[in-house]
Design an enzyme around this catalytic site. Structure first.
Site, PDB file in Angstrom:
ATOM      1  N   ASP A  91      52.980  25.503  35.565  1.00 11.64           N
ATOM      2  CA  ASP A  91      53.633  25.522  34.192  1.00 11.64           C
ATOM      3  C   ASP A  91      54.718  24.897  34.223  1.00 11.64           C
ATOM      4  O   ASP A  91      55.254  24.114  33.309  1.00 11.64           O
ATOM      5  CB  ASP A  91      53.578  26.834  33.592  1.00 11.64           C
ATOM      6  CG  ASP A  91      52.288  27.405  33.318  1.00 11.64           C
ATOM      7  OD1 ASP A  91      51.491  26.826  32.725  1.00 11.64           O
ATOM      8  OD2 ASP A  91      51.955  28.556  33.824  1.00 11.64           O
TER       9      ASP A  91
ATOM     10  N   HIS B 125      53.193  33.632  39.910  1.00  9.30           N
ATOM     11  CA  HIS B 125      51.769  33.734  39.160  1.00  9.30           C
ATOM     12  C   HIS B 125      51.186  34.987  39.244  1.00  9.30           C
ATOM     13  O   HIS B 125      51.010  35.832  40.403  1.00  9.30           O
ATOM     14  CB  HIS B 125      50.857  32.493  39.454  1.00  9.30           C
ATOM     15  CG  HIS B 125      49.927  32.364  38.655  1.00  9.30           C
ATOM     16  ND1 HIS B 125      48.813  33.000  38.367  1.00  9.30           N
ATOM     17  CD2 HIS B 125      49.786  31.364  37.664  1.00  9.30           C
ATOM     18  CE1 HIS B 125      47.971  32.479  37.424  1.00  9.30           C
ATOM     19  NE2 HIS B 125      48.584  31.473  36.877  1.00  9.30           N
TER      20      HIS B 125
END
Length: 440
Positions: free
Chosen positions: A377, A320
């Site tokens: 995600d 991320h």
């Protein structure tokens, strides 16, 4: 019934932490250093142009604080995410999405009375004006749900003018509730429209997440029985995606709002920004990656391409930009993902491939050393797939969750005494002034 708009609590203003002096061509500018309650100190550069005729250069604004906010705090090094000071792990464990929505909007968790009143307002506003049904007929059947969501949300101002007076706090609150309540209905109807199925209306006897699932999957010939494990999983996904500091879509909402545009246009702008595959389309990209890999046997070759510096192949759903350690939301999502897959007992090859890829990457020194762990995600995409939600709907569900963060940030911006229209500067590298007659 008259609604009382809660007042957000006040917190300490930025503190003076000294100053930084910049000297340029014999002139100096003394710039204050400010600190908040958490995070990096910031240099206040507002006098830099006046003193030295200089701007700063920060592509992507990755080291620039564009506003002051009291809503969400992230520490990417420590893997910390706080909503109004509460750790995301505690909220996910102990709260429902409407409670978290209330917290983000108004600054405190609701009392029982406040919660019941808020939920009643959401239920009351979840219905769409019947003429809005006509909007959907203007789209092709194969239109992406995000295009339908973006266009329909922008059009809400034609039906709910009581929420467009941005100068009035009560009007801004009405608009916020309208948006949080109506976007699930619009998103669900976009899905139904793509399938040629009748629209399903909201029900007052269902929770926020139960209602959304029912609007997605109920049919006149087959009433939908809400599975509590699935509704709780959706509730968690909504909580974990509700806000995330000044990301691209949130900044877009604030930027659009700085012009005085009405809230429905601002949120439509946020939806458009979220649509990008580098932002809200990330969980959809995870499923596309799995389709590309195809089978478990292809994982080693795909991983080798990811490691190859000369390759443009990426491992979607891992790592991320903000979290340099781990995504605190991912740990919650992994547990939820396991529960959903166990409950559904699915034998979908794509989901089995995802689990094998997770195992492979977590044991590979290349990814462990770089702390490229599965992010939120990765798991949310797997959960949506297992629940039978098509990939084209993934980003629309993200928009349903993020709407509460957008409207909270939008409302906060209006109460900022330093509020100005956004006007970034640039480093111009084009031609200097040229004479047209010498160009012919």
């Amino acid at each position: 019934m008259t609604q009382t708009t809660p007042t957000a609590p006040s917190f300490s203003p930025p503190q003076d932490e000294g100053s930084v002096t910049i000297t340029y061509k014999g002139q100096s500018s003394v710039l204050p250093v400010l600190s908040g309650t958490n995070g990096n100190n910031v240099i206040d550069i507002r006098n830099l142009q006046k003193d030295l005729n200089l701007f700063t250069f920060d592509p992507g604004l990755g080291t620039t604080a564009s506003c002051e906010s009291k809503i969400t705090y992230i520490d990417g090094e420590k893997g910390t995410l706080l909503y109004r000071g509460y750790p995301i792990t505690q909220l996910a464990e102990k709260s429902s999405f409407p409670e978290v929505a209330y917290l983000l909007l108004y600054g405190n968790l609701p009392t029982r009375h406040e919660y019941n009143e808020f939920v009643n307002r959401l239920e009351e506003k979840s219905l769409l004006h019947e003429q809005i049904r006509n909007f959907f007929n203007g789209f092709r059947r194969d239109a992406h749900p995000m295009s339908i969501l973006c266009g329909t949300v922008a059009g809400l101002s034609a039906f709910y003018p009581e929420g467009t007076d941005t100068s009035n706090e009560e009007s801004r609150d009405i608009a916020a509730v309208h948006l949080i309540a109506k976007i699930p209905t619009i998103a669900a109807w976009a899905y139904k429209y793509s399938r040629g199925e009748p629209f399903v209306y909201p029900r007052a006897d269902y929770s926020y997440s139960e209602n959304f699932l029912n609007m997605l999957f109920a049919r006149p010939d087959a009433p939908y029985k809400v599975n509590p494990i699935l509704s709780r999983a959706l509730d968690l996904i909504l909580i974990l995606h509700a806000d995330h500091e000044q990301n691209a879509s949130t900044s877009t909402v604030r930027l659009t709002g700085s012009t005085g545009a009405h809230p429905f246009a601002c949120i439509a702008a946020g939806i458009a920004a979220l649509w990008g595959p580098a932002h809200g389309g990330a969980n959809e990209a995870v499923l596309k990656m799995l389709h590309t890999i195809g089978t478990k046997e292809n994982i080693p070759d795909y991983i080798a391409q990811v490691k190859d510096k000369n390759s443009d192949v990426r491992l979607m759903g891992f790592g991320h930009r903000v979290y340099k350690n781990f995504d605190p939301r991912a740990k919650i999502m992994k547990k939820t993902c396991d529960e959903v897959l166990r409950e559904l007992g699915t034998d979908d090859p794509l989901l089995e491939l995802a689990m094998e890829l997770e195992k492979y990457a977590l044991q590979d020194e290349y990814f462990v050393k770089r702390k490229l762990y599965p992010n939120v995600d990765f798991y949310s995409g797997i959960i949506f797939k297992a629940m039978g939600i098509p990939e084209t709907m993934f980003t629309a569900l993200f928009a349903v969750a993020r709407t509460v963060g957008w409207v909270s940030q939008w409302k906060e911006a209006f109460n900022d005494p330093l509020r100005r229209i956004y006007r970034p500067r640039q480093l111009y590298t084009g031609p200097t002034e040229r004479d047209l007659k010498n160009s012919k």
